[in-house]
Structures are given as structure tokens and as C-alpha cells.
Write a protein that holds these residues in place. Structure first.
Motif, PDB file in Angstrom:
ATOM      1  N   GLU A   1       7.021  -0.790  -2.036  1.00 33.97           N
ATOM      2  CA  GLU A   1       7.106  -1.186  -3.600  1.00 33.97           C
ATOM      3  C   GLU A   1       8.605  -1.189  -3.994  1.00 33.97           C
ATOM      4  O   GLU A   1       9.235  -1.220  -5.077  1.00 33.97           O
ATOM      5  CB  GLU A   1       6.451  -0.363  -4.811  1.00 33.97           C
ATOM      6  CG  GLU A   1       5.215   0.542  -4.127  1.00 33.97           C
ATOM      7  CD  GLU A   1       4.924   1.732  -4.984  1.00 33.97           C
ATOM      8  OE1 GLU A   1       5.972   2.158  -5.920  1.00 33.97           O
ATOM      9  OE2 GLU A   1       4.053   2.061  -5.077  1.00 33.97           O
ATOM     10  N   THR A   2       9.377  -1.218  -2.957  1.00 36.09           N
ATOM     11  CA  THR A   2      10.905  -1.168  -3.137  1.00 36.09           C
ATOM     12  C   THR A   2      11.421  -2.198  -4.062  1.00 36.09           C
ATOM     13  O   THR A   2      10.892  -3.501  -4.082  1.00 36.09           O
ATOM     14  CB  THR A   2      11.774  -1.373  -1.882  1.00 36.09           C
ATOM     15  OG1 THR A   2      11.092  -0.760  -0.827  1.00 36.09           O
ATOM     16  CG2 THR A   2      13.113  -0.950  -2.009  1.00 36.09           C
TER      17      THR A   2
ATOM     18  N   ALA B   1       4.317   3.536  -0.264  1.00 33.62           N
ATOM     19  CA  ALA B   1       5.619   3.612  -1.301  1.00 33.62           C
ATOM     20  C   ALA B   1       6.449   2.681  -0.926  1.00 33.62           C
ATOM     21  O   ALA B   1       7.297   2.149  -1.819  1.00 33.62           O
ATOM     22  CB  ALA B   1       5.915   4.892  -1.565  1.00 33.62           C
ATOM     23  N   SER B   2       6.887   2.587   0.442  1.00 33.73           N
ATOM     24  CA  SER B   2       7.887   1.890   0.812  1.00 33.73           C
ATOM     25  C   SER B   2       7.781   0.444   0.575  1.00 33.73           C
ATOM     26  O   SER B   2       8.654  -0.363   0.376  1.00 33.73           O
ATOM     27  CB  SER B   2       8.261   2.307   2.266  1.00 33.73           C
ATOM     28  OG  SER B   2       6.920   1.776   3.051  1.00 33.73           O
TER      29      SER B   2
ATOM     30  N   SER C   1       0.910  -1.330  -0.120  1.00 31.76           N
ATOM     31  CA  SER C   1      -0.132   0.021  -0.017  1.00 31.76           C
ATOM     32  C   SER C   1       0.990   1.413  -0.128  1.00 31.76           C
ATOM     33  O   SER C   1       0.854   2.055  -0.817  1.00 31.76           O
ATOM     34  CB  SER C   1      -0.910   0.154   1.225  1.00 31.76           C
ATOM     35  OG  SER C   1      -0.100  -0.292   2.461  1.00 31.76           O
TER      36      SER C   1
END
Lengths: 304, 601
Positions: free
Chosen positions: A10-11, A7-8, A5
Motif C-alpha cells: 500500500e506504499t 502492508a508494503s 495484500s
């Protein structure tokens, strides 16, 4: 297992480590280059030859033009530190070999630098400009290609006299053609990339786009080619020296030493074998390094 | 019948890379019974493709697979190639995602088909040819005899995919595995292929791998949902769609368009800017972009214009979001680049805030670019790989505000990073270290940092996974609303456009065929092409229910170098008449405010 959910979440796969500085593509390439054994070994060998080329002429007791009257055309011996023997005039081959190394390597690197600057600038401009001007620029390259390069260098050297600087410029001035083609090809594909479009949409000037977007991204295959161009230029210089158009006495280069050694091949084979082996080893080293760089810089191999 | 056709037990796939071992598939179990149609669903990196590659024995050299895979009771995992070749192609075939890359470009289509037959059955040439032609007929390729002698590049994407399927079906395999068979295709072509696959279910057992639950919905009986190399949920399609238990499946389902539900957000209220002035932010008048292409006529070649954009007019008001929709090759991307003056126009005018852009010098144009932002499709290739994220985002500031101090600029970059949901630590990193979604965030930050008045988004979410897609759309909406930016949103994906846009332009072969506001367009599409596009959206719709009225267009879009006379859409139009061949329909206004270029609307 919650859906990503924030941004972190999607690393990217490789970016797990908290490394604020990030690894540029260059750093990645260096890591991969280190993994290439032949290339790393070649780097060490080449480094050693380069170090000797710097140190021997400065600190070796026998200078390059001291004549040893007792040892004319002597085979390699431990007497008087004549490890590589002497030539017809009794001059220390050890000293002369590394003097030659100094000049051959300098010519190899500097001529390539000249070729690199001309070739990259020319190719990038021709590719980015495109259209009729770009085509005309490349047809000029084709015309120059059709002239025998060595012949061209010989004319330049005989017309302008043979100083060091001129040899650099002359060889560089004929060896940039392939580089220009490589860079133009790269540029043609890079300029269609969306980041270049985005740079244009951001209002960047053409020189800024060339310097920051085109050249840095085109340089990968160029660097690999350059490592192959250095030995080519060393050989071109050795042709010139062989023809007596290269460096002048008392200075010497590997090409010149080989040419002199070839005359004495019957009674003093070491005069040919020693400089020729050094040249061969150096060429191998550059080729392996070129291989390693090509693998390291090939973006398709960017297995992360 | 008790034994499954294919069973897969505790399958693991591990890759050795420079940076250690990657465990791509972590213990996958499933079985396929004869007559099943199984869908394996997951986003990129979920291991769905590697699972099937392991089944087929096609893993890359640095991969190792372990577990049990039985095909008709025979263990085939890590079996020697000779044994696999008896099964592969013969009894178990595969169709890959990219139909161009999986056909040999130097061989005629027919020869490639015959090769399979001769290899597996030792057929004679005439027998193989007859069988191959029959195969092409089964996949409903128009004029199979002519196509038989063509090379792959002479076929369209949809036809190539049909050839691939024909090749896979030639040996009448017991099992057909299709890896993203429709992902590379346009929406209307996808609808054709899905239609065909549905009809194929009677003939053979199918396993479909896809990221798109919509594809699965109308086709498969059973679904396997994968995430991070493991199976998170499995079951009958009905059950999964109606009552999924796993949050990941639920989030995938939530991202799907539902045909019954109307638009996601209320029509945009006229914003302050729109009401205030009658001067449009951007007005495009009769824009034409033609590219010269060479066409061979015997020995002579002559230049034929490729009319990528052919007489397009529209206007954009400050703060509104306009969608441009169409299939690939319809000229929507060319249009966006022409609006940004990245491509020169052949004719027509682009008026930006009352000023004709085409007359400007390059320098003057570059000054105007401060107000024109752009976000491209491919997140990785739209960022310079040699620059850090921080300097990529700061670049427009350096260009347009050279007087700005370093500290001030850094602060602006940090704020931009925060606005798009990236961390401050990210600014020192390089694009290749980021995922697609993060790169797209950085692209948006770069475009928005100088506060443009118009943002052109060219397929900004098309290459992203479903869940990331939603986040990026939300981000664009939020930033667009906050900064009062007008957005041109180009997409082939109508379900995305429906969520994002206030107004939609539908393009076909370089022309606008319909322009309407969002609700009018989706509730009562007037142009037959729009109707077909909308009905082709693979929506959350189950095979068991009566299918909704589906319009599947015939054939492929014609070439823009030789558009049909009159109405360009008439060759594929279900309602075309003689009039359409004689007269090009003008864009005319309908009672509900929509503008349509069709004689019969």
C-alpha cells in the motif's frame, strides 16, 4: 497485478524510494522553494547585501564618521574609494550605506522576532483556549489595532528614550497584532483536527499540545507573513529615523540616510538615490522570498 | 444503431508534476451504446475519474490526454472548448460526487437550473422556469416550487444531489456520467438516489463511476473494472459477479456483503472478563450532550440547544466489541467524544470502572486516559503532519511512562510497528508519505502501545478503499482479541459492523432506537429504522433477479435543533401512528433480548 495484500503493497505513490529518514514537510518545502526562481535570486541578492553589511563596517578603510575635507558633498568617484560619494560633512557614503544596512536589517529581523514570539504565543493561546477568554484576548488586539501604530511607537520611544534595544521592543510590540490574528485563525481550524483530538485523548497537557501540535502546524502562513513583516519594520524604523527618533549620530540607518538625502535632493541626488535603491531592492527581495515561501509552504500545493 | 454513442480508444492521461510524469490512465478502451448502463469500478488511484474527466475535457492544466474519444462519431478528445461546449451539458452531462461543491452557493437553485436552459436553448425566462420545475419534479424533490427559490445550503445532501441530477437531465442529454453520485450520502439517502437512478435508466444512457460494487450490482448492465490506470476486466454485470476471472475483481467481490449469507463470524463466546465480574468496564447513564446554537426569530435571536446526544444509556463489558450505527448527524461521533471526555456532557453520567469521570479534574482525567485509546476516521488528519511516525507512536509511552529508557521505548515502538504490519524503516518517515491504510495502521499502533482497556474507533475504515478496509478490520479484530481490549466501533456502514461487533446500538437523532446483539439485530431487526438501514445496504444483488424487499425511507432526517414530538423517527417511519406523535417510546426489552424504542415493534 495482484491485489495489495501485504502492508508494503500500500506504499503511497511518492514513497517508492527506500528512504528510511523520510522527507518532512519542511524538506519538501525547501525543494519547492528552490524551484521558485525570483525567490532564489532574491535570496542570493539579500545574502550579498547582508554579507556586505557585515564586512564593510569591519574592513573598509574609510570609517563611517571620518571626514574627507577635500571631498565635501562629492559625487561618486574612484578617488579614495569614495565609490558612493560623500555627504555634506564629507563622510564616505559607501561605508555609511552598509553601516545603515547593518542597522536596518538588524532592526528588521530582531523586531520581527519580537513580534513573532509575542504574536504566535498570544494567538495560539487565544485560539486554543477559545470561549470568552479567547474572545477577550482578541478584542484587546482589536483595541490595539485601532491605535495608530506609528503614533504608539513614537510615544514609547519618547517616553523611554531611544536606545537600540528599545526600538526593537517598541516596534515588535506593535507589529505582533496581525501575527496574533493569523495564528489564532490557524489555531481555530487546527484544534478541530483529529490529531489534536488524538493528542488530547492521549492525555497530553495543554502546553505540550500547543508546542508540538498547534504551533508547528500553524507556522506555514506565519513564516510567509514574517518575510513581509521584516520590510515593514525596516520602513517603520526609517519613519522614526526620518522624524529623528531612530538611531542617533554617528550611527545611521537607511531611513536616516534617506531622510538626510532628501534634504539635499537638489544638489546631491546620490545621497538619496543610493540608500533608497538599497532599501527598495531589499524590500523587493523580501517580498519575493515571501511569495516563494508562501507557495512552498502552502499545503494545498503539495502535489506529489 | 451500429455506431456506439461513445467510444474511447487507447486513452492515456499523463500528469506533469514536480516529481516527474504520472501516468494516470494507461490505454483505456471501451464503448457505450445507446440505452446502456455502464459501471466503471475501481479504488482510489485507479484512474476512473481521470478517464471521465478526459472524456468531458475537464482535465487539470498539467494533464495531457492522448487517444481517440468519439461521441456519435465526432472526435472530442482535446477538441477546442467552443466545440466541446456544444456537446457538454447539452448532449453529455456530468454529475459530480460532492453536490455542495458543484452547485454555486450564491445562486438560487432555480436560477442555476434556468441558466443551463437559457445557455443551451436560449429559452425565455418563464419557459425556462416551467422546464426547471418540471426537472425538479422528475427527480422527485419534495415541494419543488419552494426548493426552486432556495439556496443550495438550505437543501440536504440528498436533495442537492437530486438538483445536480435534475440539472444534468434538463437538456435531455444522450449520455449521463455520474462520478460517485452516492458516496457522500448517507445509506438511506443513497438507497433513495439509487432507486431513482434505476428508474432513470429508461430515459437515458448512464455511465456510473464508483468504488462500490454494491452500487453497480443493482443498477448497471455492464461493468468495467479498473486498477492502476488500466482496465483489468470487463463484461456483463452478471458474468463479472458470477464468474470473475481477474484476481483483483475477485478480491473486490469478496469484500462485498452478501445478503443471503449470515454473519461472518460466530457470536463471541463470553470472555473471561465478562464472566468474572458484574462490574461493567464502562457504564453510560442518560448521557446528554447539547450544543447551544443560535436561531433567528425575526430580529431577535435566541439560543436553541442542538441535542446531539439526548439521553443515551449503555454499558460495555471488558473485551467486547460494541458497534454504534447511525447516519451522519445522529450523534454517534459526539457520543464517542463525550465518552472520552473530549466534549463535556450536559447531563448524565459516564462511569469508568466504577468511577464517575465527569467529576474528575483535568489532571486526574488525563491519568485515566492511559486506558482509553482512540482511532479516528481520517487517517491522514489524525496524525500530526510535523512528527515522524516513530515519535507519533512513541508519544503515549513518553506521556505515561516517562521513566522508560530510550532503548526500551524504541524496542516497544518497533514491536508496535510490527504488530500493525508496518516496517521498521517506516518510523523515520512522515505521515504524508504514507497511504491511508498505512496511516490508519500507525494510528492503531499509537492507540494500542499503552495497552488500553477500551479502544474507541470512530469510523476507522470509512475513508479507506475496500481492500484496505478489510485488512484494517482484520487487524483491529486480531489486536482486540489478543489484548482483551473492549472496542466501541462507530460506523455508518452496517456491513462492516456486522463483521466486527458482538453487540450493536442503533442511533437516530441523538437517541438509541435499538440495541441488540449482532445476530439478533441482523436476522430480526425490530425497529423500522434498523430494518430500513439493513435493507439499504447495497449488497451483491443483481438487477435481473427479483429484488428483495427494500424499504426506502422517505425524506431526510429532521434537524436535531427541532426534533419531532414523541418518537423522533415518526416523520420518516412507514408504520407511524398517532400514538407515535404523542408519546416517546421507551427502550423496552423484547423476548429475544433486544431492546427497542418503538411502540409497534
Amino acid at each position: 497485478m495482484t491485489p495489495p495484500s501485504a502492508a508494503s503493497g500500500e506504499t503511497a505513490a511518492g514513497g517508492g524510494a527506500p528512504d528510511p529518514q523520510g522527507r518532512s514537510l519542511w524538506q519538501d518545502a525547501i525543494t519547492r522553494f528552490r524551484g521558485h526562481r525570483a525567490a532564489m535570486a532574491s535570496t542570493w541578492v539579500l545574502g550579498a547585501i547582508a554579507l556586505l553589511a557585515i564586512l564593510v563596517p569591519e574592513f573598509w578603510p574609510n570609517s563611517l564618521d571620518d571626514v574627507n575635507w577635500d571631498y565635501l558633498e562629492s559625487p561618486p568617484t574612484t578617488d579614495n574609494l569614495l565609490w558612493f560619494g560623500t555627504d555634506v560633512n564629507g563622510r564616505d557614503m559607501f561605508s555609511r550605506t552598509f553601516h545603515g544596512a547593518r542597522i536596518s536589517l538588524a532592526i528588521g529581523v530582531l523586531t520581527t522576532l519580537v513580534a513573532l514570539i509575542i504574536g504566535v504565543a498570544y494567538g495560539a493561546i487565544a485560539g486554543y483556549r477559545g470561549g470568552l477568554p479567547g474572545d477577550l484576548m482578541m478584542r484587546l488586539v482589536d483595541v490595539l489595532y485601532s491605535l495608530p501604530a506609528l503614533f504608539f511607537v513614537i510615544i514609547l520611544v519618547t517616553v523611554f528614550g531611544n536606545s537600540f534595544l528599545l526600538i526593537f521592543l517598541c516596534i515588535g510590540a506593535v507589529e505582533w497584532l496581525t501575527l496574533a490574528r493569523i495564528v489564532r485563525g490557524q489555531t481555530l481550524s487546527i484544534k478541530e483536527k483529529e490529531y489534536v483530538q488524538s493528542a488530547r485523548a492521549a492525555g497530553l497537557s495543554t502546553p505540550a499540545i500547543l508546542l508540538k501540535y498547534i504551533v508547528p502546524n500553524a507556522i506555514g502562513p506565519v513564516i510567509a507573513y514574517v518575510t513581509l513583516l521584516i520590510p515593514i519594520n525596516i520602513i517603520v524604523e526609517s519613519y522614526l529615523s526620518f522624524l529623528g527618533l531612530g538611531v542617533q549620530e554617528p550611527y545611521t540607518s537607511w531611513g536616516r540616510l534617506i531622510s538626510q538625502g532628501a534634504d539635499e535632493i537638489g544638489n546631491a541626488p546620490w545621497l538619496l538615490i543610493i540608500p533608497a535603491s538599497f532599501l527598495a531592492v531589499t524590500l523587493f527581495c523580501f517580498n519575493f522570498i515571501g511569495d516563494g515561501l508562501r507557495d512552498a509552504l502552502d499545503p494545498k500545493d503539495r502535489s506529489r | 444503431m451500429s455506431e456506439p454513442l461513445l467510444s474511447c480508444r487507447d486513452l492515456h492521461v499523463r500528469f506533469k508534476t514536480h516529481e516527474g510524469e504520472v501516468h494516470a490512465v494507461k490505454g483505456v478502451d471501451f464503448e457505450v451504446r445507446a440505452g446502456d448502463c455502464l459501471g466503471i469500478v475501481g479504488e482510489s488511484g485507479s484512474g476512473k475519474t481521470q478517464t471521465t474527466m478526459a472524456l468531458m475535457g475537464l482535465l487539470a492544466g498539467n494533464a495531457a490526454a492522448s487517444g481517440n474519444v468519439r461521441f456519435r462519431g465526432e472526435e472530442i478528445l482535446n477538441a477546442p472548448a467552443a466545440r466541446l461546449n456544444r456537446i457538454r451539458g447539452r448532449r453529455m452531462s456530468m454529475v459530480f460526487q460532492d453536490p455542495m461543491a458543484s452547485l454555486t452557493p450564491f445562486m438560487r437553485v432555480g436560477a442555476q437550473l434556468c441558466e443551463v436552459l437559457r445557455q443551451h436553448f436560449g429559452m425565455s425566462r418563464p419557459a425556462a422556469k416551467a422546464r426547471a420545475l418540471e426537472g425538479l419534479e422528475i427527480v422527485q424533490i419534495p415541494e419543488p416550487r419552494q426548493r426552486y427559490d432556495m439556496y443550495p445550503h438550505q437543501l440536504s445532501g440528498g436533495q442537492r444531489q437530486r438538483v445536480m441530477i435534475a440539472q444534468a437531465l434538463l437538456c435531455e442529454p444522450d449520455l449521463l456520467i455520474a462520478d460517485e453520485p452516492t458516496t457522500a450520502l448517507d445509506l438511506t439517502i443513497q438507497a433513495q438516489i439509487l432507486d431513482f437512478l434505476r428508474s432513470l435508466k429508461k430515459r437515458t444512457t448512464i455511465v456510473i463511476i464508483t468504488h462500490d460494487l454494491g452500487v453497480v450490482a443493482g443498477l448497471c448492465d455492464k461493468v468495467l473494472v479498473m486498477q492502476n490506470g488500466g482496465v483489468v476486466e470487463r463484461g456483463a454485470t452478471e458474468a463479472i459477479f458470477n464468474a470473475s476471472k481477474h484476481p483483483y475483481t475477485q478480491s473486490l467481490l469478496a469484500a462485498l456483503p452478501r445478503p443471503a449469507r449470515s454473519a461472518g463470524r460466530p457470536p463471541a463466546a463470553p470472555r473471561a472478563g465478562m464472566a468474572a465480574g458484574n462490574r461493567a468496564l464502562l457504564r453510560v447513564d442518560g448521557l446528554k450532550v447539547h450544543f447551544p446554537t443560535r436561531a433567528q426569530h425575526g430580529l431577535r435571536s435566541r439560543t436553541v440547544p442542538l441535542k446531539a446526544v439526548d439521553g443515551v444509556s449503555f454499558r460495555i463489558e471488558p473485551g467486547e466489541t460494541v458497534g454504534i450505527v447511525g447516519e451522519s448527524g445522529c450523534g454517534k461521533s459526539t457520543l464517542s467524544r463525550a465518552v472520552l471526555q473530549l466534549i463535556g456532557a450536559t447531563g448524565g453520567r459516564i462511569v469508568w470502572q466504577g468511577e464517575d469521570l465527569s467529576g474528575l479534574s483535568r489532571k486526574a482525567m488525563n491519568e485515566r486516559r492511559r486506558h482509553l485509546g482512540v482511532v479516528f476516521q481520517d487517517p491522514l488528519s489524525s496524525l500530526n503532519p510535523r512528527m515522524t511516525i516513530g515519535s507519533i507512536i512513541a508519544e503515549p509511552l513518553r506521556r505515561f511512562y516517562p521513566e522508560m529508557g530510550r532503548k526500551e521505548r524504541d524496542a516497544a515502538v518497533l514491536k508496535a510497528l510490527r504488530d500493525v504490519g508496518l516496517d521498521r524503516e517506516h518510523r523515520g518517515r512522515y505521515p504524508h508519505e504514507f497511504s491511508g491504510g498505512q496511516c490508519q495502521r500507525a494510528s492503531i499502533a499509537r492507540a494500542m502501545i499503552v495497552k488500553p482497556k477500551l479502544l474507541v474507533c470512530d469510523e476507522p475504515v470509512s475513508s479507506l478503499d475496500v481492500s484496505t478496509r478489510r485488512q484494517i478490520i482484520r487487524l483491529l479484530q486480531e489486536l482486540g482479541g489478543r489484548h482483551e481490549v473492549a472496542i466501541i466501533f462507530i460506523s455508518h456502514d452496517l456491513s462492516v459492523v456486522r463483521v466486527v461487533c458482538d453487540r450493536v446500538l442503533v442511533m437516530y437523532l441523538g437517541r438509541i432506537v435499538e440495541a441488540a446483539d449482532r445476530n439478533t439485530l441482523f436476522d430480526s431487526p425490530a425497529h423500522p429504522y434498523t430494518q430500513a438501514l439493513i435493507s439499504a445496504i447495497p449488497a451483491l444483488e443483481l438487477a435481473s433477479r427479483p429484488p428483495r424487499q427494500r424499504i426506502v425511507l422517505r425524506g431526510d432526517p429532521p434537524s436535531p435543533t427541532a426534533p419531532p414530538s414523541g418518537c423522533v423517527f415518526r416523520t420518516r417511519c412507514p408504520v407511524a401512528t398517532d400514538l407515535c406523535g404523542e408519546q416517546a417510546p421507551p427502550l423496552r426489552k423484547l423476548g429475544n433480548g433486544a431492546r427497542v424504542a418503538c411502540h409497534h415493534a
